[in-house]
Design an enzyme around this catalytic site. Structure first.
Site, PDB file in Angstrom:
ATOM      1  N   ASN A  22       5.277 -11.918 -62.043  1.00  0.00           N
ATOM      2  CA  ASN A  22       4.563 -13.076 -62.588  1.00  0.00           C
ATOM      3  C   ASN A  22       3.575 -12.659 -63.670  1.00  0.00           C
ATOM      4  OD1 ASN A  22       1.534 -13.417 -61.466  1.00  0.00           O
ATOM      5  ND2 ASN A  22       2.743 -12.404 -59.901  1.00  0.00           N
ATOM      6  N   CYS A  49       5.489 -15.242 -48.196  1.00  0.00           N
ATOM      7  CA  CYS A  49       4.888 -16.412 -48.824  1.00  0.00           C
ATOM      8  C   CYS A  49       5.615 -17.685 -48.389  1.00  0.00           C
ATOM      9  CB  CYS A  49       4.946 -16.268 -50.344  1.00  0.00           C
ATOM     10  SG  CYS A  49       4.391 -17.743 -51.228  1.00  0.00           S
ATOM     11  N   GLU A  71      11.840  -9.844 -53.838  1.00  0.00           N
ATOM     12  CA  GLU A  71      11.987 -11.253 -53.478  1.00  0.00           C
ATOM     13  C   GLU A  71      13.405 -11.746 -53.725  1.00  0.00           C
ATOM     14  OE1 GLU A  71      10.644 -15.646 -54.911  1.00  0.00           O
ATOM     15  OE2 GLU A  71       9.134 -14.077 -55.142  1.00  0.00           O
TER      16      GLU A  71
END
Length: 407
Positions: free
Chosen positions: A316, A148, A178
């Protein structure tokens, strides 16, 4: 913003129309009020922002293009491309294989790869160590890289402030792909430590202010600091960056807290703060922030319960669930298949890490349901959830009619 080529299986006529109407009426994205779809006996309050973000659409496009353009090659993903079971299952059905699980455990040995193989880097990015491993196998780690752009932005910001002599505090889940990737890139340029939450930030503050002895740091933050990290000198100048899928408000709260700790401990005047604390506010991901702000606005309304759709290992999405749980009964599901019937739903308990089967829709004249999903959830899944729930009611008008009323 760039338009991506997304497989038809992930698209939804219903959801696309809702998003299109909202964009037309609110091009600057200032209105976070939910969309009301009133079907009579049941109404849906749909969050203003939800579903595939820029980074996910970019990853999906690259992954499927890679599969289509390499029919005669073996194709591997380092791990799940995004945290959505439908997308990952579809890629697996097309012959793609995972080299690792989401925790970094090896599923296929590196020695089984050869230079002709295709390896896709997932949207979370990957560590420098894995990039070097691929290069040693004569596989280009950047050729099929779906990282991303907003994750890369965090890496670049960490590099910039690291080069200016700051240590990096990463707000993230230490074992998340991440965060592992961000930590790996950050530690090349600066001493780096990961904090999972405010509790750990408060613990870190005790080392900044020398309340706790430095040697205790290595126990409190075992596995979360870079090699050679010295709390005695590496916590005098810091900057905070984040795993982009964390709650933006939590990251900001941690940054504000540590900034105040530095200001008080070093007795800084306002113009002196940046001597010890770097400004990193611009690393917050727009999509994560928009989805969370839309959920806050959603929760200002009244409803009987909320349904949040997405992968159970999606960071998320989990945060959206946490926000909803604070106000009303919330069901976290992966897809419409978890809705067993009008009376029962199989949903995920974030706190006990297990699925539960409980009562679902209450027997009453009118039911109002809040509906949202994570950034890696396809619109098609959101549509399927809406259609399945609405099928339990004696609805006299089609969803398409209710959507037309929005125009």
């Amino acid at each position: 913003m760039k338009s991506f080529v997304i497989p038809e299986i992930y698209k939804s006529t219903i959801i696309s129309k809702i998003k299109e109407i909202r964009r037309a009426k609110d091009r600057l994205k200032k209105d976070f009020e939910p969309t009301l779809i009133d079907l009579g006996p049941v109404s849906f309050l749909i969050a203003r922002h939800f579903g595939f973000c820029y980074g996910v659409e970019n990853a999906v496009e690259i992954a499927y293009k890679t599969v289509n353009e390499n029919p005669d090659k073996r194709i591997f993903l380092l791990s799940e491309m995004i945290h959505n079971p439908d997308v990952n299952a579809d890629l697996l059905s097309q012959g793609v294989k995972f080299l690792m699980d989401t925790k970094g455990n090896q599923l296929i040995d590196w020695n089984e790869l050869n230079p002709d193989d295709v390896v896709i880097v997932p949207a979370f990015g990957t560590t420098l160590e894995i990039q070097q491993q691929l290069e040693s196998l004569q596989i280009d780690p950047y050729k099929y890289d779906t990282t991303c752009p907003f994750v890369e932005k965090v890496w670049n910001r960490a590099t910039q402030i690291g080069e200016r002599g700051y240590s990096i505090v990463v707000h993230g889940k230490p074992k998340h792909e991440e965060t592992r990737a961000t930590f790996s890139h950050s530690k090349e340029n600066a001493p780096t430590v990961v904090v999972n939450d405010m509790k750990e930030a408060e613990r870190l503050a005790k080392y900044i202010t020398k309340v706790l002895p430095g040697k205790q740091f290595y126990l409190d933050f075992a596995g979360q600091y870079s090699k050679g990290f010295d709390p005695e000198k590496d916590l005098t100048r810091i900057g905070v960056v984040n795993q982009t899928t964390m709650l933006a408000s939590d990251t900001q709260a941690i940054a504000d807290y540590l900034k105040q700790v530095m200001t008080t401990y070093f007795q800084l005047q306002p113009q002196e703060v940046e001597k010890h604390f770097a400004n990193t506010r611009d690393t917050l991901c727009y999509a994560t922030n928009d989805n969370q702000e839309a959920t806050y606005a959603l929760l200002k309304n009244e409803a009987d319960f909320a349904v949040v759709v997405g992968g159970y290992n999606s960071s998320n999405t989990s945060h959206l669930v946490e926000l909803c749980e604070e106000k009303l009964p919330t069901f976290f599901i992966q897809s419409q298949d978890k809705i067993l019937d009008k009376n029962l739903i199989q949903h995920y308990d974030l706190h006990n890490k297990q699925e539960l089967t409980t009562n679902f829709i209450p027997e009453q004249e009118k039911t109002t349901i809040m509906l949202t999903c994570g950034a890696s959830c396809p619109d098609a899944v959101m549509e399927a959830v809406m259609l399945k729930i609405s099928s339990f009611f004696n609805i006299k008008k089609e969803i398409s009619e209710a959507i037309e009323a929005l125009e």
